[in-house]
Design a protein around this motif. Sequence first.
Motif, PDB file in Angstrom:
ATOM      1  N   UNK A 194       8.318  14.272 -36.770  1.00  0.00           N
ATOM      2  CA  UNK A 194       6.915  14.678 -36.850  1.00  0.00           C
ATOM      3  C   UNK A 194       6.422  15.206 -35.512  1.00  0.00           C
ATOM      4  N   UNK A 195       5.267  15.854 -35.555  1.00  0.00           N
ATOM      5  CA  UNK A 195       4.774  16.574 -34.386  1.00  0.00           C
ATOM      6  C   UNK A 195       4.623  15.710 -33.128  1.00  0.00           C
ATOM      7  N   UNK A 196       4.100  14.477 -33.198  1.00  0.00           N
ATOM      8  CA  UNK A 196       4.005  13.707 -31.954  1.00  0.00           C
ATOM      9  C   UNK A 196       5.346  13.572 -31.235  1.00  0.00           C
ATOM     10  N   UNK A 197       6.412  13.364 -32.003  1.00  0.00           N
ATOM     11  CA  UNK A 197       7.750  13.215 -31.417  1.00  0.00           C
ATOM     12  C   UNK A 197       8.268  14.555 -30.905  1.00  0.00           C
ATOM     13  N   UNK A 198       8.115  15.603 -31.713  1.00  0.00           N
ATOM     14  CA  UNK A 198       8.687  16.904 -31.353  1.00  0.00           C
ATOM     15  C   UNK A 198       7.930  17.543 -30.197  1.00  0.00           C
ATOM     16  N   UNK A 199       6.615  17.376 -30.151  1.00  0.00           N
ATOM     17  CA  UNK A 199       5.855  17.955 -29.042  1.00  0.00           C
ATOM     18  C   UNK A 199       6.168  17.250 -27.722  1.00  0.00           C
ATOM     19  N   UNK A 200       6.506  15.980 -27.768  1.00  0.00           N
ATOM     20  CA  UNK A 200       6.985  15.311 -26.556  1.00  0.00           C
ATOM     21  C   UNK A 200       8.303  15.937 -26.097  1.00  0.00           C
ATOM     22  N   UNK A 201       9.140  16.293 -27.068  1.00  0.00           N
ATOM     23  CA  UNK A 201      10.430  16.896 -26.727  1.00  0.00           C
ATOM     24  C   UNK A 201      10.235  18.288 -26.142  1.00  0.00           C
ATOM     25  N   UNK A 202       9.357  19.091 -26.746  1.00  0.00           N
ATOM     26  CA  UNK A 202       9.126  20.426 -26.202  1.00  0.00           C
ATOM     27  C   UNK A 202       8.523  20.349 -24.805  1.00  0.00           C
ATOM     28  N   UNK A 203       7.649  19.380 -24.587  1.00  0.00           N
ATOM     29  CA  UNK A 203       7.068  19.204 -23.257  1.00  0.00           C
ATOM     30  C   UNK A 203       8.148  18.890 -22.231  1.00  0.00           C
ATOM     31  N   UNK A 204       9.079  18.009 -22.610  1.00  0.00           N
ATOM     32  CA  UNK A 204      10.178  17.667 -21.711  1.00  0.00           C
ATOM     33  C   UNK A 204      11.085  18.871 -21.469  1.00  0.00           C
ATOM     34  N   UNK A 205      11.338  19.666 -22.518  1.00  0.00           N
ATOM     35  CA  UNK A 205      12.174  20.857 -22.358  1.00  0.00           C
ATOM     36  C   UNK A 205      11.550  21.850 -21.384  1.00  0.00           C
ATOM     37  N   UNK A 206      10.218  22.013 -21.490  1.00  0.00           N
ATOM     38  CA  UNK A 206       9.522  22.924 -20.571  1.00  0.00           C
ATOM     39  C   UNK A 206       9.548  22.355 -19.157  1.00  0.00           C
TER      40      UNK A 206
END
Length: 244
Positions: free
Chosen positions: A115-127
């Motif tokens: 879900x978005x809370x988990x995936x947006x944390x991942x995208x933030x870390x990737x950036x």
Amino acid sequence: MNLRDRLHRLIGRDAVWSADHEGASGTALRVTSGSEVFYVKHGPLAQAEHLRLRWLRGRVPVPEVVAFEDPVLVLADVGAPSLETAAPADMGSVLGRTLRVLHELPVAECPFDGRLPVVLERTDANVRDSLVDPDDFDDDHQGLTSEAIQERLLATRPPVEDLVVAHGDYTPSNVLLPASGEPVVIDVPALGVADRYRDLAIAHRDLSEDHGPEVWEKFLSAYGLVDDLDEERLYYYRLLDELL
């Protein structure tokens, strides 16, 4: 017996290893030993895929796990081309039907969270860790920075999620088509409970750009979503994929 010895015993010391195969991503090696073929995956995604393949077994057709020892996963060859390579006349229909089966799995039984809370944390870390290559962005996102895309994702985040068991990278190349039997779903390290548009967005991008609107319409008809397509969410999840 360690994994190296197990691999040698399984596939032989004279096996031919190759990264030159359909869908090669740098983390999967095709291994030929006599008449047998295996795929060896390694790295941080191997464990994630192993867990998901174990859960999917008996629910949808997936490759057989031959061996696993973190961080190496050995899969049996399905012996079938992907929809991308086979390019059947009914590609859109096959892809739509297969996704519908996956999305109809009970969400409550799936232990993986996409879900978005988990995936947006991942995208933030990737950036933050400079793991995103802007040169790989879709044409209409060229010129944007990864930081700009992350900001846009946070600002336009959909208020609700229509949750299903989502593949996470649902492309024609990730569905194999045996000569007889059901399509086989592969490359599932990102599978988890998520908005159905996470899969629809990627399928739309690939089918529309590479195979045309008619194939996309056949996909929608087979999937069962013709009149109520949410264009804003379709775009949002395509944008999300840029940072994954």
